[in-house]
Write a protein that holds these residues in place. Structure first.
Motif, PDB file in Angstrom:
ATOM      1  N   ALA F 156       0.843  -1.204   0.000  1.00 14.62           N
ATOM      2  CA  ALA F 156       0.000   0.000   0.000  1.00 14.62           C
ATOM      3  C   ALA F 156       0.877   1.253   0.000  1.00 14.62           C
ATOM      4  CB  ALA F 156      -0.920  -0.011   1.222  1.00 14.62           C
ATOM      5  N   ASP F 157       1.952   1.210   0.766  1.00 17.26           N
ATOM      6  CA  ASP F 157       2.869   2.356   0.767  1.00 17.26           C
ATOM      7  C   ASP F 157       3.469   2.587  -0.608  1.00 17.26           C
ATOM      8  OD1 ASP F 157       2.312   2.546   3.415  1.00 17.26           O
ATOM      9  OD2 ASP F 157       4.193   1.636   4.104  1.00 17.26           O
ATOM     10  N   ALA F 158       3.874   1.482  -1.249  1.00 15.93           N
ATOM     11  CA  ALA F 158       4.479   1.624  -2.573  1.00 15.93           C
ATOM     12  C   ALA F 158       3.497   2.248  -3.543  1.00 15.93           C
ATOM     13  CB  ALA F 158       4.948   0.261  -3.078  1.00 15.93           C
ATOM     14  N   VAL F 159       2.243   1.768  -3.492  1.00 16.98           N
ATOM     15  CA  VAL F 159       1.230   2.351  -4.376  1.00 16.98           C
ATOM     16  C   VAL F 159       1.048   3.836  -4.053  1.00 16.98           C
ATOM     17  CG1 VAL F 159      -1.201   2.303  -5.021  1.00 16.98           C
ATOM     18  CG2 VAL F 159       0.028   0.173  -4.696  1.00 16.98           C
ATOM     19  N   HIS F 160       1.012   4.120  -2.787  1.00 15.62           N
ATOM     20  CA  HIS F 160       0.829   5.504  -2.359  1.00 15.62           C
ATOM     21  C   HIS F 160       1.936   6.392  -2.925  1.00 15.62           C
ATOM     22  CE1 HIS F 160      -0.950   8.499   0.229  1.00 15.62           C
ATOM     23  NE2 HIS F 160       0.283   8.874   0.597  1.00 15.62           N
ATOM     24  N   THR F 161       3.179   5.963  -2.752  1.00 16.27           N
ATOM     25  CA  THR F 161       4.307   6.735  -3.289  1.00 16.27           C
ATOM     26  C   THR F 161       4.168   6.926  -4.794  1.00 16.27           C
ATOM     27  OG1 THR F 161       5.551   5.374  -1.741  1.00 16.27           O
ATOM     28  CG2 THR F 161       6.813   6.910  -3.089  1.00 16.27           C
ATOM     29  N   HIS F 162       3.783   5.835  -5.454  1.00 17.98           N
ATOM     30  CA  HIS F 162       3.640   5.890  -6.903  1.00 17.98           C
ATOM     31  C   HIS F 162       2.577   6.921  -7.297  1.00 17.98           C
ATOM     32  CE1 HIS F 162       3.513   4.488 -11.010  1.00 17.98           C
ATOM     33  NE2 HIS F 162       2.225   4.201 -10.919  1.00 17.98           N
ATOM     34  N   LEU F 163       1.485   6.947  -6.552  1.00 22.74           N
ATOM     35  CA  LEU F 163       0.421   7.903  -6.879  1.00 22.74           C
ATOM     36  C   LEU F 163       0.885   9.328  -6.611  1.00 22.74           C
ATOM     37  CD1 LEU F 163      -2.729   6.049  -5.486  1.00 22.74           C
ATOM     38  CD2 LEU F 163      -1.742   5.995  -7.781  1.00 22.74           C
ATOM     39  N   GLU F 164       1.577   9.496  -5.511  1.00 26.71           N
ATOM     40  CA  GLU F 164       2.077  10.836  -5.171  1.00 26.71           C
ATOM     41  C   GLU F 164       2.974  11.378  -6.266  1.00 26.71           C
ATOM     42  OE1 GLU F 164       3.276  11.645  -1.140  1.00 26.71           O
ATOM     43  OE2 GLU F 164       1.079  11.871  -1.168  1.00 26.71           O
ATOM     44  N   ALA F 165       3.751  10.474  -6.866  1.00 26.60           N
ATOM     45  CA  ALA F 165       4.654  10.887  -7.927  1.00 26.60           C
ATOM     46  C   ALA F 165       3.919  11.087  -9.247  1.00 26.60           C
ATOM     47  CB  ALA F 165       5.763   9.843  -8.088  1.00 26.60           C
ATOM     48  N   GLY F 166       2.605  11.058  -9.222  1.00 19.67           N
ATOM     49  CA  GLY F 166       1.836  11.331 -10.442  1.00 19.67           C
ATOM     50  C   GLY F 166       1.446  10.104 -11.213  1.00 19.67           C
ATOM     51  N   GLY F 167       1.731   8.923 -10.690  1.00 22.31           N
ATOM     52  CA  GLY F 167       1.332   7.712 -11.377  1.00 22.31           C
ATOM     53  C   GLY F 167      -0.129   7.385 -11.085  1.00 22.31           C
ATOM     54  N   SER F 168      -0.590   6.304 -11.677  1.00 23.39           N
ATOM     55  CA  SER F 168      -1.935   5.853 -11.343  1.00 23.39           C
ATOM     56  C   SER F 168      -1.931   4.335 -11.290  1.00 23.39           C
ATOM     57  CB  SER F 168      -2.950   6.375 -12.360  1.00 23.39           C
ATOM     58  OG  SER F 168      -2.513   6.109 -13.661  1.00 23.39           O
ATOM     59  N   ALA F 169      -2.960   3.773 -10.700  1.00 25.68           N
ATOM     60  CA  ALA F 169      -2.980   2.333 -10.507  1.00 25.68           C
ATOM     61  C   ALA F 169      -4.393   1.807 -10.677  1.00 25.68           C
ATOM     62  CB  ALA F 169      -2.460   1.968  -9.113  1.00 25.68           C
ATOM     63  N   LEU F 170      -4.493   0.685 -11.386  1.00 22.84           N
ATOM     64  CA  LEU F 170      -5.775   0.024 -11.598  1.00 22.84           C
ATOM     65  C   LEU F 170      -5.595  -1.391 -11.104  1.00 22.84           C
ATOM     66  CD1 LEU F 170      -8.576  -0.028 -13.021  1.00 22.84           C
ATOM     67  CD2 LEU F 170      -7.370  -0.765 -15.076  1.00 22.84           C
ATOM     68  N   MET F 171      -6.429  -1.807 -10.142  1.00 17.44           N
ATOM     69  CA  MET F 171      -6.170  -3.139  -9.608  1.00 17.44           C
ATOM     70  C   MET F 171      -7.448  -3.874  -9.234  1.00 17.44           C
ATOM     71  SD  MET F 171      -4.571  -2.103  -5.947  1.00 17.44           S
ATOM     72  CE  MET F 171      -4.053  -0.422  -6.233  1.00 17.44           C
ATOM     73  N   ALA F 172      -7.341  -5.193  -9.284  1.00 19.86           N
ATOM     74  CA  ALA F 172      -8.449  -6.029  -8.822  1.00 19.86           C
ATOM     75  C   ALA F 172      -8.009  -6.674  -7.520  1.00 19.86           C
ATOM     76  CB  ALA F 172      -8.743  -7.111  -9.860  1.00 19.86           C
ATOM     77  N   THR F 173      -8.722  -6.413  -6.451  1.00 20.50           N
ATOM     78  CA  THR F 173      -8.420  -7.144  -5.213  1.00 20.50           C
ATOM     79  C   THR F 173      -9.718  -7.409  -4.469  1.00 20.50           C
ATOM     80  OG1 THR F 173      -8.308  -5.535  -3.427  1.00 20.50           O
ATOM     81  CG2 THR F 173      -6.458  -5.570  -4.925  1.00 20.50           C
ATOM     82  N   HIS F 174      -9.651  -8.398  -3.604  1.00 19.65           N
ATOM     83  CA  HIS F 174     -10.809  -8.666  -2.752  1.00 19.65           C
ATOM     84  C   HIS F 174     -10.637  -8.032  -1.380  1.00 19.65           C
ATOM     85  CE1 HIS F 174     -12.526 -11.318  -5.684  1.00 19.65           C
ATOM     86  NE2 HIS F 174     -11.442 -12.064  -5.723  1.00 19.65           N
ATOM     87  N   ILE F 175      -9.447  -7.487  -1.087  1.00 18.62           N
ATOM     88  CA  ILE F 175      -9.271  -6.904   0.242  1.00 18.62           C
ATOM     89  C   ILE F 175      -9.128  -5.389   0.158  1.00 18.62           C
ATOM     90  CG2 ILE F 175      -8.108  -8.994   1.060  1.00 18.62           C
ATOM     91  CD1 ILE F 175      -5.553  -7.209   1.150  1.00 18.62           C
ATOM     92  N   ASP F 176      -9.202  -4.742   1.308  1.00 19.05           N
ATOM     93  CA  ASP F 176      -9.192  -3.291   1.355  1.00 19.05           C
ATOM     94  C   ASP F 176      -7.791  -2.813   1.707  1.00 19.05           C
ATOM     95  OD1 ASP F 176      -9.989  -0.739   1.298  1.00 19.05           O
ATOM     96  OD2 ASP F 176     -10.807  -0.729   3.342  1.00 19.05           O
ATOM     97  N   LEU F 177      -7.239  -1.932   0.876  1.00 17.95           N
ATOM     98  CA  LEU F 177      -5.875  -1.489   1.108  1.00 17.95           C
ATOM     99  C   LEU F 177      -5.780  -0.254   1.994  1.00 17.95           C
ATOM    100  CD1 LEU F 177      -4.192  -1.878  -2.366  1.00 17.95           C
ATOM    101  CD2 LEU F 177      -3.842  -3.229  -0.321  1.00 17.95           C
ATOM    102  N   GLY F 178      -6.916   0.409   2.216  1.00 16.07           N
ATOM    103  CA  GLY F 178      -6.878   1.636   3.001  1.00 16.07           C
ATOM    104  C   GLY F 178      -6.194   2.785   2.285  1.00 16.07           C
ATOM    105  N   LEU F 179      -6.366   2.857   0.966  1.00 19.55           N
ATOM    106  CA  LEU F 179      -5.781   3.966   0.216  1.00 19.55           C
ATOM    107  C   LEU F 179      -6.794   5.102   0.121  1.00 19.55           C
ATOM    108  CD1 LEU F 179      -4.029   2.276  -2.815  1.00 19.55           C
ATOM    109  CD2 LEU F 179      -2.932   3.570  -1.004  1.00 19.55           C
ATOM    110  N   ALA F 180      -6.360   6.306   0.504  1.00 20.64           N
ATOM    111  CA  ALA F 180      -7.279   7.438   0.440  1.00 20.64           C
ATOM    112  C   ALA F 180      -7.615   7.799  -1.000  1.00 20.64           C
ATOM    113  CB  ALA F 180      -6.659   8.640   1.154  1.00 20.64           C
ATOM    114  N   GLU F 181      -6.643   7.558  -1.914  1.00 18.78           N
ATOM    115  CA  GLU F 181      -6.839   7.997  -3.303  1.00 18.78           C
ATOM    116  C   GLU F 181      -7.662   7.018  -4.119  1.00 18.78           C
ATOM    117  OE1 GLU F 181      -4.052   7.339  -1.872  1.00 18.78           O
ATOM    118  OE2 GLU F 181      -2.534   8.892  -2.101  1.00 18.78           O
TER     119      GLU F 181
END
Ligand code: HEM
Ligand code: ATP
Ligand code: ATP
Ligand code: MG
Ligand code: MG
Lengths: 218, 204, 242, 52, 218, 204
Positions: F156-181
């Protein structure tokens, strides 16, 4: 046990891996030989029994990695090992399934391919008999090789290296029967020896295969 | 009969990973193994299922009582759902596969080839296999991977039924199934002190 | 059982460290003496001319090729029955030595065959069975290399060695049956009639002794190496996990 | 003082050359690997403690 | 691209699948032939060039399934497809890696094995030349076959079937060069044709392989 | 640049599974696909990653921007952790793999062969690969499978950093990552009406 056999046979048919392919490989090797050595009939007649045997042996060899590797990859082998079947039974059934899907069709097809290589008329019977006696040994020995290399990714080539030297006696006696038969000589001694090898191997080698497979699973 | 594990040490690739593990699992109960990635849950389960020899210690009440389900499902892509299940039923001498199909909601997929199922459907089929083994002790390695919440519930129900019928279950999961009968065992305290491979001790 | 003490790797290394220099010196000495004696100070054979000199390499290497396999077979059996790590590693250490001996026997034989039989290679039973033996060596070594876990590899290769030995014997008979040979029979037998002349015989014996000693020295050295490599791997694994 | 090998000189010399090369190679490889592994072990053991 | 080549070569060495095994298979096939057809030198001399070619071809064939299948199974191929490399480049590199690990060692070993089959002295050069020219074609064609069958589990045997007919022209001209060379005849025409096939195949087939692979991935 | 999906229909094995899917994904945002097993998430993600052609509709802003991570990790068992990662870095023209190793806590495992990792460790390595692609759009299929809670947090942290740097992410999961974005998209409403395989329509 029977369930395992039927499953393996069904898979062999369904997955397009069984009857057809070993046979087709056999066919193609036989067809390639005249391209390689040239088309003179006399020469072909001389080498026909040997080529048929080598072709059958290679066709067997090529299909060995299906015996156990597929079941290993998808985890079935682990599950089978925890099932109420003795490991010796499993490897024997696997060898039997391999023989039915590969060895048997080869035996039946050999006389037909003999025509392509101008096999002399006397040869047909003996090629058939020697293959019928010899291919079960090939399957059983092959299962041992497959069990040895089952954990290795694409161990196919290594398996060939391990199995081929083990095939030598079977090949020598088998080809000898076929060759002598084709030339009209007496075949009794090599035939007995071939039969001896086959039965010995069938009776004893499954124990080694099972031991090896147990080691590989742990 | 219950599963008893005493002073069990297990190794992977020759390296001890867990040491001195001990617990008992009575019939009608479930035990959930917890522990971070790489702590040795898979190794412990494989040992209990009899797939690898223990380094030390005793396991009683496992052996022929175990039905094991691993990361990989052992499904044949070219056999249909029914055929896959039927094969395992035959191996274990069980006749009827319908309860298993029903329990994991596979009835609509019976004739589909296993290779054409989605990840979660495959998993359900792999779990349905447990029900046709007739074995009392289920040993499960991350059974809920790829399952959605509805399917997780199906699985929890299946385990529940199994426990009610006097069976028991030992499983490693990272999620909570909400089973009342389940105890939790964290394997972290049992982690082996860093050592060389057991077989290499002769080489000290 | 006192002999089994040497199955302890530490003890093994210590003991072999002591004897290894002596064996090596003896090996080199007898090889040098035997080969120089044979090469410079023996007459030509009346039939074979100077090619008899090849015998001083050919026969000892051929003998060692077979004996190395026998030694591996024994070591494998010891591993299977008593699970002494040193014996498994000794088998592993001996295989390349045996393979090289096989190659030497094949190469010298082939070179010898050219003047004697007019061909480099004939499918003579003895030659053929050596070729098969070489294949077995290759397979055995390849299997050791292919498996990562040392104990698994030891188990599998020792079973392969057992099964392989049976099949190697079978092949030997099969090949004999298949083709009558050109190669001379064993002439080192005690039966004096059959033996080669004494002029060739004594340097040959010295050479054989040299090859045997060389084999022992190499196997000791290589087994030590295998033990150390194994220990290094073990220690690294511990370090990594710490 | 080279003995007269007659017309078979190349064959005899060839087999000596091949065999001795192979043996020397085997010995050299074995010794070098032994050295390397020994050094590696000593490095890993750190203390330079003898094999024990 | 170079990263891919070095990775493939490293894997080939590391996994014990590369240099050694194809070679060993070649050796073994050559050894088996006399067991099959009998030990007469005259007969062997006649068929030697053909057998060497067939052996090399089979050794190539057997190692084909390593070209792409391993990468497919562990998902690397999907990832490579989304990487910034053209698919044509990927298949060419894969074929090159295969040739370096399999074809090249075969070429170098062929003369040595010629001894075992009593190849006539004139034959050595031409066997070498014909294999050196022909094996690259075998690798490229094989990559096409591997791309065709990549999705199929253990499609090895099916691939052999598809590839063998494609190998026929290369085999015919290659063996012809070797055979004529061994008999001291002129080899110019088949040699030119063989070279033509090789270059044509190397220039064009990667496009087909890439197309096929794209279809198989989707 | 953002990812825009319009009227997208996707098929698996020739059978349409999702129809008329539409959404946009801006940089700095994440979109989580939800849906029961077999609803077609994997199929949708593969289509967007360009691994299979869409049946109908447009996808813009994907193509060369996508870094895809699937159920299988594409790891070579015989290469070490560093070698595996380094290879992908080279392919994507990135030099430095240390940040990726650090982000997924793989620094202690660098010399281990990938084949000797536990399930969760393998997964972490597979995810670390994303960071050496340098691509802005991460397309992830059940990335958290087999991960324990600590590792999920790393991810989740890695995704967060990636988003902060202007990236985006599309994912399929059954669990909740707790990402605000993160927005959530349930694919269930888009499920295709049962039909014959698209390619068979020519035969109606
Ligand atoms: C590649 C080919 C050859 C191989 C593998 C080979 C193998 C052997 C073996 C295994 C022995 C030891 C037999 C024993 O002591 O029981 C031997 C001995 C011998 N070989 Fe060869 N041989 C080959 C070629 C030749 C050739 C071409 C000649 C010469 C014409 C030859 C002459 C001899 C002689 C004189 C002995 C000593 C016999 C004795 O004293 O036992 N060999 N060879
Ligand atoms: N061949 C090997 N040699 C050395 N160590 C190994 C080998 N294979 C696995 N390991 C290590 O053994 C440990 C236990 O692995 P195991 O698969 O049992 O963990 P796990 O608890 O199931 O983890 P996860 O939750 O990730 O599945 C891991 O740290 C792993 O890195
Ligand atoms: N070859 C095929 N032919 C027909 N239907 C197929 C084929 N392959 C898959 N399907 C079906 O397509 C649907 C979509 O599968 P997909 O893998 O995309 O689902 P998913 O949402 O990823 O599910 P999961 O959460 O279980 O991974 C499933 O219902 C599956 O059964
Ligand atoms: Mg695990
Ligand atoms: Mg999915």
């Amino acid at each position: 046990m029977i369930a395992l056999l039927t499953r393996d046979l069904r898979l062999a048919i369904r997955a397009g891996g069984g009857f057809g392919l070993g046979l087709a490989f056999f066919l193609i090797v036989t067809v390639l030989v005249p391209f390689g050595v040239g088309p003179e009939t006399g020469l072909l007649t001389q080498i026909a029994p040997g080529i048929l045997w080598i072709g059958a042996l290679l066709a067997c060899l090529l299909s060995l990695d299906r015996i156990l590797a597929l079941d290993w990859e998808d985890g079935s082998l682990d599950l089978l090992a925890t099932a109420p079947l003795p490991m010796e039974g499993i490897v024997s059934i696997k060898a039997l399934a391999h023989w039915i899907t590969t060895g048997l069709p080869l035996v039946l097809a050999a006389p037909v391919l003999g025509v392509l290589l101008s096999l002399p008329p006397d040869g047909y019977l003996w090629v058939l008999v020697s293959l019928a006696l010899g291919t079960p040994a090939l399957s059983v020995i092959g299962t041992f090789g497959a069990a040895l290399t089952v954990g290795l990714k694409r161990g196919g080539l290594l398996m060939s290296l391990l199995v081929l030297p083990l095939y030598v006696p079977t090949l020598i006696f088998g080809a000898e029967v076929a060759r002598r038969g084709a030339e009209g000589l007496t075949v009794q001694t090599p035939l007995l020896l071939l039969a001896g090898i086959s039965f010995g191997v069938i009776a004893l080698l499954p124990f080694a295969s099972a031991a090896v497979l147990r080691i590989n699973l742990r | 009969m219950e599963l008893t594990v005493e002073n069990l040490s297990v190794s992977r690739g020759g390296v001890p990973v867990l040491e001195d593990v001990g617990f008992t699992l009575a019939s009608g109960r479930a035990l959930v193994l917890r522990g971070p990635n790489g702590s040795g849950k898979t190794t412990l389960l494989r040992t209990i299922a009899g797939l690898q020899p223990p380094l030390a210690g005793q396991i009683t009440g496992a052996g022929e009582r175990v039905a094991y389900a691993a990361h990989s499902d052992g499904l044949k892509a070219m056999l249909s759902v029914t055929e896959n299940l039927h094969f395992w039923a035959q191996v274990f001498g069980v006749d009827d596969i319908t309860p298993a199909l029903r329990a994991f909601d596979l009835e609509g997929l019976t004739d589909r080839l296993a290779g054409m199922l989605s990840a979660g459907q495959k998993r359900r089929l792999g779990l349905a296999r447990l029900m046709v083994t007739g074995r009392p002790l289920w040993v499960l390695d991350e059974p809920t991977v790829s399952l959605d919440t509805a399917s997780v519930q199906l699985f929890a129900d299946a385990v529940h039924t199994h426990l009610e019928a006097g069976g028991s279950a030992l499983m490693a999961t990272h999620i909570d199934l909400g089973l009342a009968e389940a105890d939790v065992l964290d394997v972290t305290p049992f982690r082996a002190k860093p050592r060389v491979a057991a077989q290499d001790e002769a080489f000290w | 059982m006192s002999l089994w003490e040497y199955a302890n790797p530490v003890k093994f290394i210590r003991t072999t460290d002591k004897v290894l220099p002596w064996i090596s010196v003896l090996a080199v000495a007898s090889l040098v003496i035997g080969l120089i004696w044979g090469f410079f100070f023996t007459p030509d054979d009346f039939r074979q001319g100077s090619t008899v000199k090849i015998i001083y390499l050919h026969v000892p290497s051929a003998l060692m090729a077979i004996n190395a396999w026998l030694m591996m077979l024994v070591a494998s059996l010891i591993w299977i029955v008593r699970r002494h790590h040193v014996s498994a590693l000794a088998a592993r250490a001996a295989a390349p030595v045996g393979a090289v001996m096989t190659v030497i026997a094949l190469a010298t034989g082939a070179l010898w065959g050219q003047p004697m039989w007019g061909t480099w290679w004939a499918w003579d039973p003895r030659l053929t069975s050596f070729l098969i033996l070489f294949l077995f060596y290759l397979g055995y070594m390849a299997l050791w290399e292919a498996i990562e876990n040392d104990d698994t590899a030891a188990d599998l290769t020792s079973i392969l060695c057992l099964v392989g030995s049976v099949f190697a014997l079978l092949s030997r008979y099969a090949v004999n049956f298949w083709n009558q040979g050109l190669h001379q029979g064993a002439s080192l037998s005690l039966d004096k009639e059959e033996n080669v002349a004494d002029v060739f015989y004594f340097p040959l014996l010295v050479c054989i002794a040299g090859f045997v000693l060389l084999f022992i020295a190499l196997v000791f050295l290589r087994t030590q190496t295998e033990i150390r490599a194994r220990r290094t791997r073990a220690l690294m694994a511990r370090e990594r996990m710490a | 003082m080279m003995p007269d090998l007659g017309k078979y000189a190349d064959v005899v010399l060839g087999s000596y050359a091949v065999s001795l090369t192979l043996i020397v190679l085997l010995v050299v490889v074995s010794i070098r690997r032994a050295r390397k592994v020994r050094a590696e072990l000593e490095r890993v053991e750190g203390k330079g403690r003898s094999d024990g």
